[in-house]
Scaffold this motif. Structure first.
Motif, PDB file in Angstrom:
ATOM      1  N   UNK C  87       0.658  -1.197   0.009  1.00  0.00           N
ATOM      2  CA  UNK C  87       0.126   0.124   0.240  1.00  0.00           C
ATOM      3  C   UNK C  87       0.749   1.318   0.009  1.00  0.00           C
ATOM      4  N   UNK C  88       2.397   1.128   0.300  1.00  0.00           N
ATOM      5  CA  UNK C  88       2.798   2.434   0.343  1.00  0.00           C
ATOM      6  C   UNK C  88       4.405   1.772   0.177  1.00  0.00           C
ATOM      7  N   UNK C  89       5.457   2.935  -0.414  1.00  0.00           N
ATOM      8  CA  UNK C  89       6.593   2.357  -0.416  1.00  0.00           C
ATOM      9  C   UNK C  89       7.401   1.780   0.793  1.00  0.00           C
ATOM     10  N   UNK C  90       6.800   2.248   1.992  1.00  0.00           N
ATOM     11  CA  UNK C  90       7.327   1.398   3.168  1.00  0.00           C
ATOM     12  C   UNK C  90       7.026   0.187   3.112  1.00  0.00           C
ATOM     13  N   UNK C  91       5.782  -0.415   2.884  1.00  0.00           N
ATOM     14  CA  UNK C  91       5.584  -1.825   2.741  1.00  0.00           C
ATOM     15  C   UNK C  91       6.391  -2.508   2.069  1.00  0.00           C
ATOM     16  N   UNK C  92       6.625  -1.885   0.831  1.00  0.00           N
ATOM     17  CA  UNK C  92       7.630  -2.517  -0.259  1.00  0.00           C
ATOM     18  C   UNK C  92       8.816  -2.774  -0.038  1.00  0.00           C
ATOM     19  N   UNK C  93       9.406  -1.668   0.825  1.00  0.00           N
ATOM     20  CA  UNK C  93      10.774  -1.676   1.123  1.00  0.00           C
ATOM     21  C   UNK C  93      10.730  -2.658   2.336  1.00  0.00           C
ATOM     22  N   UNK C  94      10.121  -2.716   3.150  1.00  0.00           N
ATOM     23  CA  UNK C  94      10.041  -3.575   4.156  1.00  0.00           C
ATOM     24  C   UNK C  94       9.842  -5.271   3.809  1.00  0.00           C
ATOM     25  N   UNK C  95       9.488  -5.383   2.459  1.00  0.00           N
ATOM     26  CA  UNK C  95       9.226  -6.711   2.064  1.00  0.00           C
ATOM     27  C   UNK C  95      10.734  -7.164   1.173  1.00  0.00           C
TER      28      UNK C  95
END
Lengths: 295, 311, 522
Positions: C87-95
């Motif tokens: 849902x946000x760049x933070x989610x994707x970075x975290x993954x």
């Protein structure tokens, strides 16, 4: 009016007078009063003047020297309405306009009287004056004040600062601050911005002498006396003339003699009797003409 | 002319300069944070007026300076929230919405003043606190260490602001949001959050700046008592090149020029025909500040609303 | 008891690998455009998977959904078999997903370490721990041959170095999957070589890599698999090995494409013949007040295309602007057909027989809200046949512009369509129509095929060659070396405001040009 009706100075002096006149004529029922305040922008004021004239008010007062040009234009279009403006002495009669009154407080008279008082009250012999712009009743007040001081005490020093603004409160405070630093223990000043200076005077335990409106309430421990403009007499007179069909042409002078100017002491501060006596003598001299308040 | 350069006069100019700089410093430091995050808030003056009124009103009624200050901060926060909402969520043109906020503050403070107080009466504001030992120093003591608490706090905030901006993770986010919001966003930084925070902080500081006038320096309230001081604070942010120290230098310079012109008149140093030029000095300085402000360091995304995926 | 660990389950950065990422049936609609239409795409640990397609084919949109910048209308993203939503760049970075955007997401006024640390929590709570960050950057830099100075400010770095910072930023965050959007667009050939080495090393370590490009030979060079996209859909996915450029190009465009042009041989100018365009010791200031051009001299003769190569930002833009009258000349001379036009206005230059194809076509080439017809007559509207005595003649305007639209194959619904609604390629053809129909003696042509699809590029190139045969002198400024090599008769390289060398096409090899672009002159 150029500032708020409770500015403790120029606008309030007229507002109080109008309220007094209204009360003497039977309150709301006897006289309808409408006020536009805070008219810093002249075009806005001009619009308000025109509105009032169109609505058919008997007397439209433009309380500010800066409104003169607009008034001159508008008065021509409404020959049956009486207009007034001040502080001014010009009724535009030479331009063929017959429906404009002018009023002018002889601020130098009270200025002189307060100058005498200041000279008597000051222990340091240094007195500070906080002026806005060197023009109009501010200038005549300051000039009268200076003469009052020096006529009473030759070696007293009067420092004068003009801030260049009628409304910059914080600069006016800084001016008072500066006076205090330079040794002044009695301060005075003109315009609606002086509340800044009064606040500082209170802080520095100096004595403040007010002008235009009764300023005692601003700082009851600080304000020694005020020269009060009482426009109620003039307003009444203008209304009476207007009712008789004379819509303008007269230039009124507010003076100590006519009662349009008053010196009001603050009873909470004990002013020495000899100081009061000197002020009374000065006022008498001004009224009978033996003292010229302006240099 | 020689009289001007006597020690008492110079010390007087310095003292008044430090004192006068205080409201500018609060307002401009707060505005600097907002601008570093990318939002120009031209409504500073309006927030100051509301802060000044709120503080004055509370102190008049309760006599508590602390409560007055708290009230000013709270009202500053609320107005900051309003500005953030308009500029971050609604993506409004910031120059226009800032002017709107200013007019709102100007009108509301006047209205409340009339309704709630009617007339003004001087209060006992913050008193000068001489700092032990330091205030006894010759010259320096008089100029710097005999002020009220608000003056000390204002100057203490300068290094604090510099530290927050340059040494904390939050400061890094602020700088990035103002220079390249899309980069910050791509790293999971909430640009909207950072901007909200900074604009609200600026609002709180502007509230304090207003209170520093009404319950610190002047101890009275009058309608429109700031008379444009907040706009000069915005100009000082440009002049100071968006750094806390630059802002402080600008505020001091500006207020010293003001103090200087007052002293020139008190000491009757120049012939009166030259006086007008002296009175003009602060305004000339403002224009010079805007023209020669160090543009190179302007936050590159200043006054640009940000939304993801638009570049 | 010791648990056996799968070899290479972890990356050298200490993160778990992403064994497989699968995007299934991704659909994304923008107003009026179906940017992604049921796209399937997958990438595995240890591979470089190329994503090929023209501008607007939907590659960047797909990647923006992967890194959380856009939310898909319909999506299924599986990471190591598990369904995930970003849902946000933070989610994707975290993954563990890292994205290297085509336009770098770096803050120029911050240092390398600050850019890397941005948005991360610090070991010292609210305080920055730039020393630790710098140390880790050095470690990662050594491991992957990505050398940068952690305390350098980003604006001081070369484009290649900035890209290294971007990759380090992703690795620092523990990216196990790295998507690179057009990473070679701004690099010299040598820098491309270095980048590929880094990518191969990362793949060997177990990273999963997505390489987005429209440059065919690079895809053949570096990737193991390739997915071709066209008009928002996947055309095909297959191993790269065995594919040819022509095959990939036709998959991308949907029809056979000419990659080599037939070109009349270059005839060196006759001795004593005056050049059409002469530039003599030209000095020009850039936007920041520094000298952007430092004594450039060149000549272009009739029937010749002089190509100017160089990494973006070495003075090419300022050269084009100075020659078209958009930027004042500080020193030096410019002559067209022997006439001194150093300080001439754009109008005077047009009158002298010079045309221009500007780099920023939406800004300097057309008025985007004007209609196609209005843009076609933008420069000639002041005289016959378009206006008489100050009045526009709509009949003549319609007649002439219809002819130009037809003659230059501009695809537009009507002549009154606002120009901004046309595709990049068609806008460029519109500009070409306007500029070439005047039969200019000299053409200043900057980045003619940037952002233009292969079909239109081919068309534009043919037209430029046609004009060359007619005798037009062309100064061709381009960052696309393939384009320069295909069209130019001579090639010069710009570096830091100077023209490093001018050589005949036959002597210009990629290696030589690359060295010159990096400022190596010997």
């Amino acid at each position: 009016m150029p500032s708020a009706s409770n500015d403790g100075a120029f606008s309030q002096s007229m507002f109080d007078a109008l309220k007094a006149v209204q009360a003497s004529m039977g309150g709301e029922a006897g006289m309808k009063l409408a006020v536009s305040e805070g008219m810093v922008q002249v075009p806005n004021a001009a619009a308000a003047i025109r509105d009032y004239a169109q609505q058919g008010y008997d007397l439209v007062i433009a309380h500010g020297t800066q409104y003169g040009n607009s008034l001159q234009e508008i008065a021509k279009d409404f020959p049956n309405i009486a207009f007034a403006w001040g502080t001014a002495t010009d009724t535009f009669a030479d331009k063929g306009i017959k429906n404009v009154f002018a009023y002018n407080p002889r601020a130098q008279e009270g200025g002189y009287a307060l100058g005498v008082l200041a000279a008597k009250l000051s222990k340091s012999g240094i007195i500070g004056v906080c002026g806005p712009v060197e023009a109009g009743d501010a200038k005549t007040y300051v000039d009268g004040f200076k003469k009052g001081v020096t006529d009473t005490k030759k070696d007293a020093k009067v420092n004068v600062v003009y801030t260049g603004s009628f409304s910059d409160v914080s600069l006016m405070a800084a001016a008072a601050e500066t006076h205090s630093k330079a040794g002044a223990d009695v301060l005075t000043g003109s315009s609606q911005a002086v509340v800044g200076a009064i606040g500082v005077a209170k802080d520095k335990k100096a004595i403040w002498l007010g002008t235009q409106a009764l300023q005692t309430a601003l700082a009851p421990d600080t304000v020694g006396a005020s020269q009060v403009y009482d426009f109620s007499g003039v307003v009444k007179e203008m209304l009476a003339l207007s009712a008789k069909g004379t819509k303008g042409g007269t230039a009124f002078e507010l003076s100590l003699k006519t009662g349009g100017l008053k010196i009001v002491y603050n009873d909470k501060l004990s002013i020495p009797a000899d100081a009061k006596a000197a002020v009374d003598a000065a006022m008498k001299g001004i009224i009978d003409g033996t003292i010229k308040p302006l240099p | 002319m020689n009289e001007l350069f006597t020690l008492p006069v110079l010390l007087g100019v310095l003292y008044s300069g430090v004192r006068l700089a205080t409201p500018y410093l609060y307002a401009a430091l707060g505005e600097m944070f907002a601008q570093r995050s990318g939002v120009v808030n031209l409504g500073v003056d309006g927030i100051m007026l509301m802060g000044a009124f709120t503080a004055f009103f509370i102190v008049t009624n309760t006599g508590s300076l602390a409560l007055g200050m708290l009230g000013a901060m709270l009202i500053g926060l609320l107005m900051g929230l309003l500005m953030s909402f308009v500029s971050v969520n609604l993506r409004a043109v910031q120059g226009i919405s800032g002017i709107g906020l200013y007019l709102f503050g100007l009108g509301l403070s006047s209205l409340l003043f009339k309704r709630l107080l009617g007339s003004t009466k001087a209060i006992d504001g913050f008193q000068a606190i001489p700092i032990p030992f330091l205030s006894d120093l010759p010259y320096v003591g008089d100029v710097f260490f005999k002020h009220n608490a608000l003056v000390y706090v204002a100057f203490a905030l300068v290094p604090v602001a510099a530290f927050v901006l340059n040494r904390t993770t939050l400061g890094l986010k602020i700088r990035a949001a103002g220079m390249k919001p899309e980069a910050a966003d791509s790293l999971g930084v909430s640009v909207a959050g950072v901007r909200y925070f900074c604009v609200c902080l600026g609002g709180v500081m502007a509230g304090v700046a207003g209170a520093s006038l009404s319950i610190g320096l002047i101890n009275l309230f009058q309608e429109n008592m700031t008379s444009g001081l907040g706009f000069i604070a915005v100009a000082l942010v440009y002049f100071g090149g968006w750094t806390p120290v630059g802002v402080m230098v600008g505020a001091l310079l500006f207020s010293m020029v003001n103090a200087f012109q007052l002293w020139v008149q008190v000491k009757d140093i120049l012939p009166s025909s030259y006086r007008d030029f002296v009175v003009m000095l602060p305004y000339v300085l403002t224009i010079v500040a805007l023209v020669f402000g160090r543009r190179a360091r302007q936050p590159t995304a200043l006054s640009k609303p940000f939304s993801r995926g638009e570049n | 008891m010791v648990f056996p660990k799968t070899p290479m389950a972890q990356l050298p950065t200490g993160r778990d690998r992403i064994e497989e990422l699968r995007m299934v049936g991704i659909t994304k609609r923008f107003p009026g455009v179906l940017a992604n239409d049921r796209v399937d795409f997958d990438v595995r640990a240890g591979e470089i998977h190329a994503l090929l397609g023209e501008n607007g084919a939907g590659k960047s949109t797909l990647m923006r959904q992967l890194c959380g910048l856009y939310k898909p209308d319909a999506d299924e993203i599986h990471l190591n078999g598990a369904l995930r939503h970003f849902n946000s760049p933070a989610d994707s970075i975290h993954a563990g997903i890292g994205m290297i955007h085509q336009h770098f997401m770096l803050v120029p006024a911050l240092t390398v370490a600050e850019n890397v640390a941005l948005g991360l929590s610090s070991s010292r709570g609210p305080l920055l721990d730039l020393d630790r960050v710098s140390k880790r950057i050095d470690e990662l830099g050594k491991r992957y041959s990505l050398k940068v100075q952690p305390d350098a400010q980003v604006w001081q770095l070369s484009v290649g170095e900035q890209q290294r910072v971007e990759i380090l930023k992703a690795l620092y965050r523990g990216a196990a999957l790295l998507a690179l959007d057009e990473p070679t667009a701004v690099l010299t050939p040598q820098e491309v070589g270095e980048l590929f080495k880094v990518l191969r090393q990362m793949a060997a370590d177990g990273h999963a890599l997505i390489f987005i490009s429209h440059k065919l030979h690079e895809i053949i060079d570096v990737s193991q698999r390739v997915t071709v996209m066209r008009d928002g859909r996947v055309v095909s996915t297959h191993p790269t090995a065995g594919s040819t450029r022509a095959q990939l190009a036709s998959e991308m465009v949907g029809r056979p494409v000419i990659l080599e042009y037939e070109k009349k041989p270059y005839a060196p100018p006759v001795v004593g013949e005056a050049p059409r365009l002469e530039v003599d010791d030209l000095w020009v200031r850039g936007d920041r007040g520094r000298d952007a051009l430092r004594g450039v001299s060149l000549e272009v003769h009739a029937g010749e295309i002089l190509g100017i190569a160089g990494v973006s930002g070495n003075g090419q833009r300022e050269l084009a602007e100075a020659l078209t009258g958009l930027r004042p000349v500080a020193k030096g001379h410019v002559r067209v057909n022997g006439r001194d036009l150093t300080h001439a206005s754009p109008l005077q230059r047009i009158a002298a027989g010079q045309s221009a194809i500007p780099e920023e076509r939406m800004k300097d080439g057309v008025v985007k809200d004007f209609s196609v017809a209005e843009n076609l007559i933008l420069q000639d509207h002041g005289h016959a046949p378009f206006s008489r005595g100050g009045f526009m003649d709509p009949t003549a305007i319609t007649r002439e512009s219809a002819a130009l639209v037809k003659g230059f194959n501009v695809k537009t619904p009507t002549l009154d369509t606002p120009t901004k609604n046309l595709s990049g390629g068609n806008i460029q053809k519109l500009i070409l129509a306007r500029e070439l129909s005047r039969k200019p003696a000299v053409l200043i042509c900057a980045q003619p095929s940037r952002g233009v699809d292969i079909g239109a590029t081919e068309y534009i190139h043919q037209r430029l060659l046609e004009q060359r045969e007619r005798g037009m002198a062309t100064l061709l400024i381009s960052e696309d070396l393939d384009e320069l090599l295909a069209l130019s008769d001579r090639i010069g390289v710009m570096y830091e405001g100077r023209l490093m060398a001018v050589m005949d096409r036959a002597e210009a090899t990629l290696a030589r040009l690359g060295l010159l672009m990096a400022g190596v002159s010997s």
